[in-house]
Design a protein around this motif. Structure first.
Motif, short mmCIF file in Angstrom:
data_model
loop_
_atom_site.label_atom_id
_atom_site.label_comp_id
_atom_site.label_asym_id
_atom_site.label_seq_id
_atom_site.Cartn_x
_atom_site.Cartn_y
_atom_site.Cartn_z
N ARG A 489 0.84 -1.21 0.00
CA ARG A 489 0.00 0.00 0.00
C ARG A 489 0.86 1.25 0.00
NH1 ARG A 489 -2.69 -3.42 3.63
NH2 ARG A 489 -1.66 -2.44 5.40
N ALA A 490 1.98 1.22 0.70
CA ALA A 490 2.83 2.42 0.78
C ALA A 490 3.40 2.79 -0.58
CB ALA A 490 3.96 2.19 1.78
N GLN A 491 3.69 1.79 -1.43
CA GLN A 491 4.27 2.09 -2.74
C GLN A 491 3.23 2.05 -3.87
OE1 GLN A 491 7.85 0.06 -3.78
NE2 GLN A 491 8.61 -0.05 -1.68
N SER A 492 1.94 1.90 -3.51
CA SER A 492 0.86 1.89 -4.51
C SER A 492 1.12 0.84 -5.58
CB SER A 492 0.72 3.28 -5.15
OG SER A 492 0.42 4.27 -4.18
N ILE A 493 1.41 -0.37 -5.14
CA ILE A 493 1.70 -1.46 -6.07
C ILE A 493 0.41 -2.20 -6.41
CG2 ILE A 493 2.93 -3.64 -6.36
CD1 ILE A 493 5.11 -2.53 -4.56
N ALA A 494 0.17 -2.40 -7.69
CA ALA A 494 -1.01 -3.12 -8.14
C ALA A 494 -0.71 -4.62 -8.05
CB ALA A 494 -1.38 -2.74 -9.58
N LEU A 495 -1.50 -5.34 -7.27
CA LEU A 495 -1.24 -6.75 -7.01
C LEU A 495 -2.36 -7.60 -7.61
CD1 LEU A 495 0.41 -8.98 -5.51
CD2 LEU A 495 -1.13 -8.60 -3.58
N THR A 496 -1.99 -8.63 -8.35
CA THR A 496 -2.96 -9.61 -8.88
C THR A 496 -2.56 -10.99 -8.38
OG1 THR A 496 -1.67 -9.90 -10.92
CG2 THR A 496 -3.42 -8.24 -10.94
N VAL A 497 -3.55 -11.73 -7.88
CA VAL A 497 -3.30 -13.06 -7.31
C VAL A 497 -4.28 -14.03 -7.95
CG1 VAL A 497 -3.20 -14.45 -5.23
CG2 VAL A 497 -2.54 -12.05 -5.14
N GLU A 528 11.80 2.56 -7.77
CA GLU A 528 12.05 3.67 -8.68
C GLU A 528 11.37 3.48 -10.03
OE1 GLU A 528 16.21 4.15 -8.98
OE2 GLU A 528 16.54 4.54 -6.83
N CYS A 529 10.34 2.63 -10.11
CA CYS A 529 9.63 2.39 -11.36
C CYS A 529 8.32 3.18 -11.40
CB CYS A 529 9.34 0.89 -11.54
SG CYS A 529 10.83 -0.11 -11.67
N GLU A 530 7.94 3.65 -12.56
CA GLU A 530 6.67 4.34 -12.70
C GLU A 530 5.50 3.35 -12.68
OE1 GLU A 530 6.80 6.69 -16.19
OE2 GLU A 530 8.44 7.99 -15.52
N ILE A 531 5.64 2.25 -13.39
CA ILE A 531 4.59 1.22 -13.40
C ILE A 531 4.98 0.16 -12.37
CG2 ILE A 531 3.40 -0.51 -14.78
CD1 ILE A 531 4.03 1.15 -17.24
N ARG A 532 4.10 -0.03 -11.38
CA ARG A 532 4.42 -0.95 -10.27
C ARG A 532 3.35 -2.03 -10.20
NH1 ARG A 532 6.05 3.54 -5.59
NH2 ARG A 532 7.67 4.61 -6.81
N THR A 533 3.67 -3.19 -10.66
CA THR A 533 2.73 -4.32 -10.64
C THR A 533 3.47 -5.58 -10.19
OG1 THR A 533 3.14 -4.89 -12.95
CG2 THR A 533 1.34 -3.34 -12.50
N ILE A 534 2.73 -6.40 -9.47
CA ILE A 534 3.22 -7.72 -9.06
C ILE A 534 2.11 -8.72 -9.33
CG2 ILE A 534 3.97 -9.20 -7.17
CD1 ILE A 534 5.30 -6.82 -5.88
N ALA A 535 2.43 -9.81 -10.03
CA ALA A 535 1.45 -10.85 -10.35
C ALA A 535 1.90 -12.16 -9.72
CB ALA A 535 1.31 -11.01 -11.87
N VAL A 536 0.99 -12.75 -8.91
CA VAL A 536 1.25 -14.04 -8.26
C VAL A 536 0.25 -15.04 -8.82
CG1 VAL A 536 1.46 -15.27 -6.09
CG2 VAL A 536 2.00 -12.83 -6.18
N SER A 537 0.76 -16.12 -9.42
CA SER A 537 -0.13 -17.13 -10.02
C SER A 537 0.46 -18.51 -9.77
CB SER A 537 -0.29 -16.88 -11.53
OG SER A 537 0.96 -16.98 -12.18
N ALA A 538 -0.41 -19.50 -9.90
CA ALA A 538 0.01 -20.89 -9.68
C ALA A 538 -0.77 -21.79 -10.62
CB ALA A 538 -0.21 -21.31 -8.23
N ARG A 539 -0.17 -22.93 -10.91
CA ARG A 539 -0.83 -23.93 -11.75
C ARG A 539 -0.28 -25.30 -11.39
NH1 ARG A 539 3.37 -22.07 -14.91
NH2 ARG A 539 4.56 -23.68 -16.03
N GLN A 540 -1.05 -26.31 -11.74
CA GLN A 540 -0.60 -27.69 -11.52
C GLN A 540 0.08 -28.21 -12.77
OE1 GLN A 540 -3.62 -30.36 -10.16
NE2 GLN A 540 -2.39 -32.19 -10.49
#
Length: 621
Positions: A489-497, A528-540
């Motif tokens: 939240r502090a760095q306004s990171i867009a998170l997808t799970v 130091e990035c303008e676009i801040r995204t993190i994607a967490v995914s899993a598969r079998q």
């Protein structure tokens, strides 16, 4: 004295009678000795030859095993790939609308990229009539597009048996290859055939360095792979009309002219098979590859066996000659010994004088040796003291590394606990007691996790199989995100799970710590990035769960990819990390029986891939 001349005069008539008889005896004895020596030599040569052939046979069997393993391994690499490629949407779209030029182009580009990635010779798709709709070589002069290969067994077997395998000379490219075919199923019905062609020239080139001849024959005993190019497309047995008709029906060798190899079969002295071919004799060791319906044969030149037998026989004869010479030398030494005994008395007196002189010299030497022994003992004592200091230094270094690891591993839970404590103070000031209790419960939970973590770190050096359990992947990811929520939240990171309900075999606390370490590195990379995204995914994937954590940061420099999991290696500034997080995570994952890897995404950023074994219940399902 007067009788002596008369007696001497009577001797000549007797001597001629005795002389020839003695010479005849020695001639007969020499002849018998020569015959016995020749017989024993012939018998010894045959035995030595058989032993040398046995050695060559064992060598050939070893080479044969390696050749079959290399060939079988190359085929297994591509065994399941046609079926996997047949499931791709771009292939299905092509078979839905084969006349749509955009879909044909998309399929061609996809097949070309896949062929380059897999290092396959060609990949192409055919419809149910055997017409090639798209191919990886669509932009080459000898393209498969538009060609019809319905006569190939790999096409008919793929539709009738679910898979097709065939070795042949390409009718279009005139290049040898092995073909893997699989049906393209749409709505559980076959709509076409996916084919992969691989080139086996690399394996053939590798065989040429073994020092033996290796060849592979098809069911009709025709050589299609060989370390000797002159033998390729030659038959090891007569080409009967029936065998030629079966070969031509599949066009296995296109229009190539087939010939019979000029070989003569024979049996060696040990009963093993021999081939006489092109002026050389070979021991033949063969084995069938049932899966490919091939016969792999190793031809070992028997000339070294004959040379080895002759060499050993010569060495044996030389040993016998040396033994005779030794007997002669012994006789001569006995004669010389008598002379030495005569000189011994004189030499003894001189020896006694020399002994007295040497005794004085030895006394002086002993005095010097005593001094050297004392000096060496002192040196050994200093060496033991130095070794003890080195052992102590090693212990201190290990303690320092463990303290650094504990400091790093407790940093994240302590930061989260402090955040919850500050929030609890604000909630108490605002009268929200229940919410404050929730924060306190979370702090207690973090303290408990820190206690569990300390036990895991204490046993980090050995593999704790007994501590593994079934862990829900969703709960582990949720717990890790709870620890790092304030940073996100502090760095306004867009998170997808996107985590499906999978359970893995791991340690709950250590798995959560691995996820916290990887996510923390991803958050640090986005500062130091303008676009801040993190994607967490899993598969079998088979019996494993594949978890990926991708960010939009600058990625990892190519020269640092191999070092990123080393202890104390960090790309951060001074004071921003100890460089232990990824190293500890890497070893934890290996304790679970999984793997951890990092790579750069084509669109930018880094992606960490965590592969863990599924829980027993998941595997059964």
């Amino acid at each position: 004295m007067s009788d002596t001349p008369g007696q001497i005069a009577d001797l000549p008539p007797v001597a001629p009678a005795a002389g020839p008889t003695g010479r005849a005896f020695w001639v007969v004895l020499a002849t018998l000795t020569l015959l016995v020596a020749l017989g024993l030599g012939s018998l010894a040569y045959h035995r030595l030859h058989r032993a040398a052939l046995a050695d060559l046979t064992r060598q050939g069997e070893s080479t044969l095993g390696l050749a079959i393993a290399a060939l079988d391994g190359q085929l297994r690499r591509f065994d399941r790939l046609p079926g996997l490629l047949a499931q791709q949407e771009v292939v299905h779209e092509l078979l839905y609308r084969p006349r749509d030029l955009d879909r044909v182009e998309a399929a061609n580009l996809y097949l070309r990229a896949t062929a380059q990635l897999l290092q396959a010779s060609d990949i192409y798709v055919m419809n149910l009539q055997g017409l090639t709709l798209a191919a990886s070589n669509f932009d080459q002069p000898l393209s498969f597009v538009g060609g019809n290969f319905v006569f190939r067994p790999y096409f008919t077997e793929a539709l009738s048996q679910g898979q097709g395998r065939f070795y042949a000379l390409g009718t279009t490219s005139q290049v040898r290859g092995y073909y893997f075919g699989a049906p393209v199923l749409i709505d559980d019905a076959p709509a076409g055939v996916m084919v992969i062609k691989i080139d086996l020239d690399a394996i053939e080139d590798g065989w040429r360095g073994s020092g033996t001849e290796v060849l592979v024959t098809d069911p009709e005993d025709i050589v299609f792979m060989s370390t000797n190019p002159a033998w390729t497309f030659g038959a090891t047995r007569p080409l009967t009309p029936e065998r030629l008709d079966r070969t031509r029906s599949t066009r296995r060798y296109a229009d190539r002219q087939l010939t019979e190899l000029p070989l003569v079969r024979a049996t060696g002295p040990d009963g093993g098979p021999l081939w006489r071919l092109q002026g050389a004799e070979y021991r033949v060791i063969a084995s069938a590859m049932a899966g490919a319906d091939w016969t792999v044969q190793v031809l070992v030149d028997t000339a070294p066996a004959r040379q080895q037998a002759l060499t050993r026989l010569a060495l044996g004869a030389l040993a016998m000659v040396l033994a005779v010479l030794a007997l002669v030398i012994v006789a001569q030494r006995r004669a010389a010994l008598r002379e030495r005994l005569a000189l011994q008395a004189e030499a003894q007196a001189q020896l006694e004088r020399r002994v007295d002189e040497r005794t004085a010299e030895l006394a002086a030497v002993n005095t010097r040796l005593e001094g050297e022994v004392a000096e060496r003992r002192s040196t050994e004592e200093r060496l033991r003291a130095t070794q003890a200091d080195l052992v102590q230094a090693g212990k201190l270094a290990a303690l320092g590394q463990m303290s650094a690891a504990l400091s790093h591993e407790f940093n994240q839970p302590l930061g989260a606990a402090r955040n919850y404590a500050e929030n609890a103070q604000l909630l108490i000031e605002r009268g929200r007691i229940e919410d404050a209790k929730g924060n306190i419960d979370r702090i207690l939970g973090l303290i408990g996790r820190m206690g569990d973590l300390s036990k895991h770190l204490r046993n980090f050096a050995r593999k704790p199989n007994s501590q593994l359990s079934d862990v829900a992947l969703t709960e582990a990811v949720t717990s890790a995100l709870e620890l790092l929520g304030w940073r996100l939240r502090a760095q306004s990171i867009a998170l997808t799970v996107e985590i499906p309900p999978l359970a893995v075999r791991a340690g709950p606390v250590r798995l959560q710590q691995v996820l916290v370490n990887i996510l923390s590195n991803a958050i640090d990379a986005l500062e130091e990035c303008e676009i801040r995204t993190i994607a967490v995914s899993a598969r079998q994937q088979g019996g494993t769960a594949v978890l990926t954590i991708a960010d939009s940061g600058p990625g990892v420099a190519p020269q640092l990819v191999e070092r990123i999991f080393d202890p104390f290696f960090s790309t951060k500034g001074v004071g921003k990390g100890l460089g232990l997080g990824l190293s500890i995570s890497y070893n934890i994952v290996h304790d679970f029986g999984g793997t951890l890897a990092v790579a750069n995404r084509p669109e930018g950023g880094a992606v960490f891939t965590l592969v863990l074994p599924l829980a027993q219940g998941e595997k059964a399902a």
